[in-house]
Design an enzyme around this catalytic site. Structure first.
Site, PDB file in Angstrom:
ATOM      1  N   HIS A 124       0.312  -1.061  -0.037  1.00  0.00           N
ATOM      2  CA  HIS A 124      -0.029   0.280   0.195  1.00  0.00           C
ATOM      3  C   HIS A 124       0.918   1.310  -0.063  1.00  0.00           C
ATOM      4  CE1 HIS A 124       0.332  -0.121   4.096  1.00  0.00           C
ATOM      5  NE2 HIS A 124       1.138   1.240   4.504  1.00  0.00           N
ATOM      6  N   ASP A 154       0.685  -7.812   1.800  1.00  0.00           N
ATOM      7  CA  ASP A 154       0.647  -6.459   1.804  1.00  0.00           C
ATOM      8  C   ASP A 154       1.591  -6.050   1.991  1.00  0.00           C
ATOM      9  OD1 ASP A 154      -0.359  -4.066   1.413  1.00  0.00           O
ATOM     10  OD2 ASP A 154      -0.126  -2.920   3.646  1.00  0.00           O
ATOM     11  N   SER A 227       4.405   2.486   7.957  1.00  0.00           N
ATOM     12  CA  SER A 227       4.883   1.588   6.760  1.00  0.00           C
ATOM     13  C   SER A 227       5.350   0.853   6.281  1.00  0.00           C
ATOM     14  CB  SER A 227       3.263   1.832   5.884  1.00  0.00           C
ATOM     15  OG  SER A 227       2.005   1.878   6.956  1.00  0.00           O
TER      16      SER A 227
END
Length: 493
Positions: A124, A154, A227
């Protein structure tokens, strides 16, 4: 002259009482030392942070997006600023009056896993980006290309071309991490640049929403921008990729999630080799065996994965059937559906594996040649049904359900496949166990006691057979909008 007699001092005897007292003093001393050690400040994490920091990177992505056609969404309609924003946007239109595209940027983190420039991050972070810039700890910046991505976990694998070997880190065994172990999270929180936070493993084997989820939960501070960054153990090995947080306000409240390294390494190896993932596919729909389902089937324990449907695919070709309970896969016991899905996904495509199932109380081992999960995605799964003559419509209430056999009109109204047989649920008593377990009007019961039914008489026969066998409940296969699940309902005395 007589020599003097030498007088020797008497030795005090070492009695058992003295020995016990000495041992007691030694024990007290050891306890005191342990207490002091426990209260002492932990060793600084600075040496470890200095060692692994050069392998952690900041990631900036850039995406060209279409320009807005008006001020809607920026300011409320009728606002005094509406004309101002419209005038501002008019200045950014081309000669044909089309809004000029604008460039949107996003920030994330990542880490280098090889000296030749492979970088791991979250999917993402880079999804949809047309430019990816990697900033290293030294301040150097390089453009990156996408080698492959896996939305299911992911994870994304990038590659940069550097003139010199890059500092990198290795993956550790995430299964060896224990709740309470110290961990370090590194990354680029909120765009503030390289940052280190420390905490512990709060929980393991967390599932969020994905099929292949295996998250490590940690209280090490993780925020937006972290992230894709690494979660390190105290040996400087990556045991997780920081992916998500649980927060009511968007900031860290001590509940962060890192995808376990043992999942990530398999994904990275496939992305590096193929540019995509290649997961094994068994080709069944399954549900957990709950205690009431186990009782209804006469199983000793609530374990395994119950097959609710077998569409076209490897399992159907091998002979697996709806109602089979998968007890072991490739020699590994199956505890629940989640464990089975992960094990199948980690198996090689084309591998021949032995699947042990319980069918009508007997164990059978069936060899299945696995397909590829990615090839099966989106494939239509149509359950195999037997043609049964349509019964005369009748209505009967039993087990809290008002039931009637399927007709062509009911099949069309309920979106059932042509030729499907079973009983349509017209009403459900809200005070009944059936309502409590989720049955609703419009559901279709296609099996009872793991036998197909077409009429109310068929259901009554299965109820009596279950009672004769000493069963306290009856297992029903219920379909709603094509999705099947087993429900066990108690049998009235």
């Amino acid at each position: 002259m007589q020599p003097k007699a030498v007088t020797r001092s008497k030795q005090t005897p070492f009695t058992p009482a003295m020995r016990a007292a000495l041992i007691g003093l030694l024990v007290l001393a050891m306890v005191a030392l342990q207490t002091v050690a426990a209260l002492a400040k932990p060793e600084s994490l600075a040496p470890l942070a200095e060692k692994i920091s050069p392998s952690v990177v900041n990631i900036t992505t850039s995406t060209l997006v279409e320009g807005r056609t008006g001020p809607r969404g920026i300011v409320p309609e009728g606002s005094p600023f509406e004309d101002f924003f419209r005038e501002f946007q008019d200045r950014n239109r081309d000669d044909e009056g089309t809004p000029a595209p604008r460039r949107s940027s996003a920030l994330g983190s990542g880490f280098v896993i090889s000296e030749d420039g492979y970088v791991v991050t979250n999917n993402h972070v880079i999804e949809g980006a047309d430019e990816i810039i990697i900033e290293f700890f030294s301040g150097e910046e390089l453009k990156a290309t996408v080698i492959g991505t896996d939305p299911n976990t992911d994870i994304a694998l990038l590659k940069v071309e550097a003139t010199t070997p890059l500092p990198f880190v290795s993956f550790g065994d995430s299964d060896a991490s224990r709740v309470g172990d110290w961990v370090i999270a590194m990354g680029n929180p909120l765009g503030q640049g390289f940052s280190v936070s420390a905490g512990i493993v709060s929980a393991r084997n967390r599932a969020l929403s994905g099929t292949y989820d295996d998250y490590i939960q940690t209280d090490a501070a993780i925020n937006r921008g972290n992230s894709g960054g690494p979660l390190f153990n105290m040996d400087g090995q990556v045991i997780g990729v920081n992916t998500a947080i649980l927060s009511p306000n968007g900031g860290s409240i001590g509940i962060g999630f890192s995808m376990a390294a043992n999942v990530v390494t398999r994904v990275v190896d496939q992305l590096k080799e193929f540019g995509e993932t290649r997961r094994g596919w068994l080709g069944v729909r399954i549900q957990d065996v709950t205690q009431d389902v186990a009782d209804a089937m006469g199983l000793d324990a609530a374990t395994g994965a119950l097959i609710t449907d077998v569409p076209d695919g490897p399992a159907k070709d091998a002979g697996l059937l709806t109602g089979d309970v998968i007890m072991s896969f490739d020699g590994v016991d199956v505890a629940d559906t989640r464990g089975l899905v992960r094990q199948v996904g980690n198996s090689p495509v084309g591998a021949g594996v032995r699947v042990t199932v319980l069918r009508e109380g007997k164990s059978q081992t069936i060899k299945v040649v696995l397909g590829r999960r990615e090839d099966a995605d989106g494939a239509e799964e149509t359950p195999a049904v037997e043609e049964t003559p349509e019964a005369e419509p009748e209505v009967k209430s039993m087990m809290g359900l008002t039931l009637t056999p399927l007709t062509d009109a009911l099949r069309e109204a309920l979106g059932a496949d042509e030729g499907m047989t079973g009983l349509a649920v017209q009403e459900v008593d809200e005070a009944s166990e059936a309502f409590e377990k989720g049955l609703r009007a419009g559901d279709i019961i296609t099996e009872a006691g793991q036998q197909k039914i077409a009429t109310i008489a068929n259901l009554e026969e299965r109820v009596q057979a279950a009672k004769d066998a000493g069963r306290k409940s009856l297992l029903l296969l219920v379909r709603r909008a094509g999705d099947p699940r087993f429900v066990a309902l108690s049998l009235a005395e």
